[in-house]
Design a protein around this motif. Structure first.
Motif, short mmCIF file in Angstrom:
data_model
loop_
_atom_site.label_atom_id
_atom_site.label_comp_id
_atom_site.label_asym_id
_atom_site.label_seq_id
_atom_site.Cartn_x
_atom_site.Cartn_y
_atom_site.Cartn_z
N GLN A 70 39.28 -15.02 29.60
CA GLN A 70 40.07 -14.52 28.47
C GLN A 70 41.50 -14.23 28.90
OE1 GLN A 70 38.09 -11.20 26.58
NE2 GLN A 70 36.38 -12.45 25.88
N ALA A 71 41.67 -13.63 30.07
CA ALA A 71 43.01 -13.32 30.58
C ALA A 71 43.82 -14.60 30.78
CB ALA A 71 42.91 -12.53 31.88
N ALA A 72 43.22 -15.63 31.32
CA ALA A 72 43.93 -16.90 31.54
C ALA A 72 44.41 -17.46 30.21
CB ALA A 72 43.03 -17.90 32.25
N TRP A 73 43.55 -17.43 29.20
CA TRP A 73 43.93 -17.95 27.89
C TRP A 73 45.03 -17.09 27.27
CZ3 TRP A 73 44.44 -16.93 22.76
CH2 TRP A 73 44.45 -18.01 21.89
N LEU A 74 44.90 -15.78 27.35
CA LEU A 74 45.92 -14.89 26.78
C LEU A 74 47.26 -15.04 27.49
CD1 LEU A 74 43.67 -11.76 26.15
CD2 LEU A 74 44.87 -13.10 24.38
N ARG A 75 47.25 -15.23 28.79
CA ARG A 75 48.52 -15.45 29.52
C ARG A 75 49.19 -16.74 29.05
NH1 ARG A 75 45.38 -14.07 34.01
NH2 ARG A 75 45.43 -16.25 34.66
N ALA A 76 48.39 -17.74 28.73
CA ALA A 76 48.94 -19.02 28.26
C ALA A 76 49.41 -18.96 26.81
CB ALA A 76 47.88 -20.12 28.42
N HIS A 77 49.04 -17.91 26.09
CA HIS A 77 49.42 -17.73 24.68
C HIS A 77 50.08 -16.36 24.52
CE1 HIS A 77 46.29 -20.84 24.53
NE2 HIS A 77 46.94 -21.29 23.48
N PRO A 78 51.30 -16.19 25.03
CA PRO A 78 51.93 -14.87 25.06
C PRO A 78 52.28 -14.30 23.69
CG PRO A 78 53.47 -16.55 25.79
CD PRO A 78 52.13 -17.22 25.64
N ASP A 79 52.22 -15.10 22.65
CA ASP A 79 52.52 -14.61 21.30
C ASP A 79 51.29 -14.02 20.60
OD1 ASP A 79 51.57 -17.24 21.53
OD2 ASP A 79 52.23 -17.75 19.51
N ALA A 106 38.64 0.48 26.79
CA ALA A 106 39.67 0.81 27.78
C ALA A 106 39.41 0.10 29.11
CB ALA A 106 39.72 2.32 27.99
N ALA A 107 38.15 -0.03 29.50
CA ALA A 107 37.81 -0.76 30.72
C ALA A 107 38.23 -2.23 30.59
CB ALA A 107 36.32 -0.65 31.03
N MET A 108 38.01 -2.80 29.42
CA MET A 108 38.42 -4.18 29.17
C MET A 108 39.94 -4.30 29.27
SD MET A 108 35.87 -4.93 25.96
CE MET A 108 36.59 -6.53 25.54
N LYS A 109 40.66 -3.36 28.66
CA LYS A 109 42.13 -3.40 28.70
C LYS A 109 42.63 -3.28 30.12
CE LYS A 109 46.35 -1.40 26.85
NZ LYS A 109 46.94 -0.56 25.80
N PHE A 110 42.08 -2.35 30.87
CA PHE A 110 42.49 -2.16 32.26
C PHE A 110 42.30 -3.45 33.04
CE2 PHE A 110 41.78 -0.97 36.67
CZ PHE A 110 42.81 -0.09 36.92
N TYR A 111 41.17 -4.09 32.87
CA TYR A 111 40.87 -5.31 33.62
C TYR A 111 41.81 -6.44 33.21
CZ TYR A 111 38.14 -8.75 36.15
OH TYR A 111 37.75 -9.72 37.04
N LEU A 112 42.00 -6.64 31.90
CA LEU A 112 42.88 -7.71 31.43
C LEU A 112 44.33 -7.47 31.88
CD1 LEU A 112 41.43 -8.27 27.85
CD2 LEU A 112 41.29 -9.86 29.79
N THR A 113 44.75 -6.22 31.85
CA THR A 113 46.10 -5.88 32.30
C THR A 113 46.24 -6.18 33.79
OG1 THR A 113 46.30 -4.19 30.58
CG2 THR A 113 47.80 -4.02 32.44
N ALA A 114 45.23 -5.85 34.57
CA ALA A 114 45.25 -6.14 36.00
C ALA A 114 45.30 -7.64 36.26
CB ALA A 114 44.03 -5.52 36.68
N ARG A 115 44.87 -8.42 35.29
CA ARG A 115 44.87 -9.89 35.41
C ARG A 115 46.12 -10.51 34.80
NH1 ARG A 115 41.74 -8.40 38.52
NH2 ARG A 115 39.70 -9.20 39.02
N GLY A 116 47.13 -9.69 34.48
CA GLY A 116 48.41 -10.23 34.06
C GLY A 116 48.69 -10.27 32.57
N VAL A 117 47.83 -9.71 31.74
CA VAL A 117 48.09 -9.66 30.31
C VAL A 117 48.90 -8.40 30.03
CG1 VAL A 117 47.08 -9.62 28.00
CG2 VAL A 117 45.93 -10.88 29.84
N ALA A 118 50.00 -8.53 29.30
CA ALA A 118 50.86 -7.38 29.02
C ALA A 118 50.10 -6.33 28.21
CB ALA A 118 52.09 -7.83 28.24
#
Length: 161
Positions: A70-79, A106-118
């Motif tokens: 999910q993080a990889a996809w979200l990083r590729a779609h910054p909008d 919150a655990a999901m957000k923390f993890y996704l943020t650690a993976r480069g999602v703003a």
């Protein structure tokens, strides 16, 4: 009161589930001529849903693998923004289940943020036990309700909240 979620990131992340989409280079995740869709997100990530243990907000290795995709996809779609929705089973008082749903999201957000999602693209929401996917009171049904879901916001054609 429930203990805080554990965010342990020691050691390598688990390998994602094998599929053709998971092995695509980053430039193939996003096609600039094709608008992003929920179906595209689900196909790449494999699912929008992760499961948690009873009374826990700890991410399992399988959940981490899904969130990595999910993080990889979200990083590729910054909008695109996402609502991270925490859910719980019916086995505790309502207030505790809302708190647990919040910890899961919150655990999901923390993890996704650690993976480069703003972090400003991710919105934490708890539904507690108010939106079950399975209505039975057996363990198999309740297990399905202990979940987190990533719902995309800001897709073309959708209004912004």
């Amino acid at each position: 009161m429930l203990p805080p979620p554990l965010f342990e990131f020691q050691g390598p992340s688990p390998e994602p589930l094998a599929s053709r989409e998971n092995n695509l280079p980053a430039q193939e995740i996003r096609d600039a001529d094709t608008p992003a869709t929920m179906e595209d997100f689900e196909r790449y990530a494999g699912t929008i849903r992760i499961l948690f243990g009873r009374g826990s907000a700890e991410l399992t290795p399988i959940a981490r693998a899904v969130l990595d995709r999910q993080a990889a996809w979200l990083r590729a779609h910054p909008d695109i923004r996402a609502s991270l929705q925490g859910h719980a089973d019916e086995l505790a008082p309502r207030e505790q289940q809302f708190a647990l749903g919040e910890k899961r999201a919150a655990a999901m957000k923390f993890y996704l943020t650690a993976r480069g999602v703003a972090p400003q693209r991710l919105f934490v929401t708890s539904f507690g036990r108010e939106r079950p996917v399975a209505t039975g009171s057996d363990e198999a049904s309740q297990c399905q309700n202990r979940r987190g879901e990533t719902v995309l916001l800001g897709l073309p054609g959708l209004s912004r909240p």
